[in-house]
Design a protein around this motif. Structure first.
Motif, mmCIF file in Angstrom:
data_model
loop_
_atom_site.group_PDB
_atom_site.id
_atom_site.type_symbol
_atom_site.label_atom_id
_atom_site.label_comp_id
_atom_site.label_asym_id
_atom_site.label_seq_id
_atom_site.Cartn_x
_atom_site.Cartn_y
_atom_site.Cartn_z
ATOM 1 N N VAL A 38 8.766 4.179 2.090
ATOM 2 C CA VAL A 38 8.436 3.292 3.203
ATOM 3 C C VAL A 38 8.845 1.882 2.812
ATOM 4 O O VAL A 38 8.559 1.426 1.704
ATOM 5 N N THR A 39 9.483 1.176 3.734
ATOM 6 C CA THR A 39 9.882 -0.200 3.456
ATOM 7 C C THR A 39 8.734 -1.145 3.763
ATOM 8 O O THR A 39 7.767 -0.791 4.457
ATOM 9 N N LEU A 40 8.839 -2.350 3.255
ATOM 10 C CA LEU A 40 7.829 -3.373 3.510
ATOM 11 C C LEU A 40 7.769 -3.696 4.999
ATOM 12 O O LEU A 40 6.692 -3.907 5.564
ATOM 13 N N ASP A 42 8.310 -1.612 7.430
ATOM 14 C CA ASP A 42 7.560 -0.530 8.078
ATOM 15 C C ASP A 42 6.055 -0.741 7.928
ATOM 16 O O ASP A 42 5.295 -0.520 8.868
ATOM 17 N N LEU A 43 5.622 -1.154 6.728
ATOM 18 C CA LEU A 43 4.198 -1.407 6.506
ATOM 19 C C LEU A 43 3.690 -2.537 7.394
ATOM 20 O O LEU A 43 2.616 -2.442 7.983
ATOM 21 N N ILE A 44 4.463 -3.603 7.480
ATOM 22 C CA ILE A 44 4.047 -4.747 8.295
ATOM 23 C C ILE A 44 4.032 -4.369 9.768
ATOM 24 O O ILE A 44 3.098 -4.719 10.505
ATOM 25 N N ALA A 46 3.524 -1.389 11.035
ATOM 26 C CA ALA A 46 2.365 -0.522 11.246
ATOM 27 C C ALA A 46 1.081 -1.337 11.271
ATOM 28 O O ALA A 46 0.162 -1.051 12.055
ATOM 29 N N ALA A 47 0.996 -2.356 10.416
ATOM 30 C CA ALA A 47 -0.192 -3.218 10.412
ATOM 31 C C ALA A 47 -0.308 -3.983 11.724
ATOM 32 O O ALA A 47 -1.402 -4.135 12.269
ATOM 33 N N VAL A 62 -2.450 -5.947 4.930
ATOM 34 C CA VAL A 62 -1.342 -5.550 4.056
ATOM 35 C C VAL A 62 -1.606 -5.954 2.602
ATOM 36 O O VAL A 62 -1.191 -5.250 1.682
ATOM 37 N N MET A 67 -4.623 -1.175 0.308
ATOM 38 C CA MET A 67 -3.170 -1.053 0.454
ATOM 39 C C MET A 67 -2.506 -1.088 -0.918
ATOM 40 O O MET A 67 -1.528 -0.378 -1.148
ATOM 41 N N THR A 71 -0.065 1.924 -2.050
ATOM 42 C CA THR A 71 1.362 1.718 -2.299
ATOM 43 C C THR A 71 1.713 1.585 -3.768
ATOM 44 O O THR A 71 2.859 1.789 -4.163
#
Length: 79
Positions: A38-40, A42-44, A46-47, A62, A67, A71
């Motif tokens: 998962v890229t950063l 993608d995490l942001i 989703a958040a 995040v 988290m 991660t």
């Protein structure tokens, strides 16, 4: 006395069911986890979807300890 014996039998039966559930959960935990890349970004994203678009809350989510555990990386927002 017969009622007491029936109650004991029901309790023993529930205990066996509980032990079986615990054994199944333990087996699921022992399975190897499938790794997902998962890229950063993608995490942001989703958040943002989860929190609802507020930047301060996204930064808090995040960079949270949960988290970091999920991660394996400590994400820090500077700004």
């Amino acid at each position: 006395m017969a009622k007491a014996q029936r109650r004991d039998q029901v309790i023993q039966r529930k205990t066996r069911q509980t032990k079986a559930k615990v054994a199944r959960v333990a087996a699921n935990v022992a399975r190897p986890v499938r790794r997902v890349q998962v890229t950063l970004g993608d995490l942001i994203a989703a958040a943002f979807d989860t929190v609802g678009g507020e930047v301060k809350k996204v930064a808090k989510v995040v960079s949270s300890p949960n988290m970091t555990l999920a991660t394996g990386k400590n994400i820090v927002f500077v700004g």
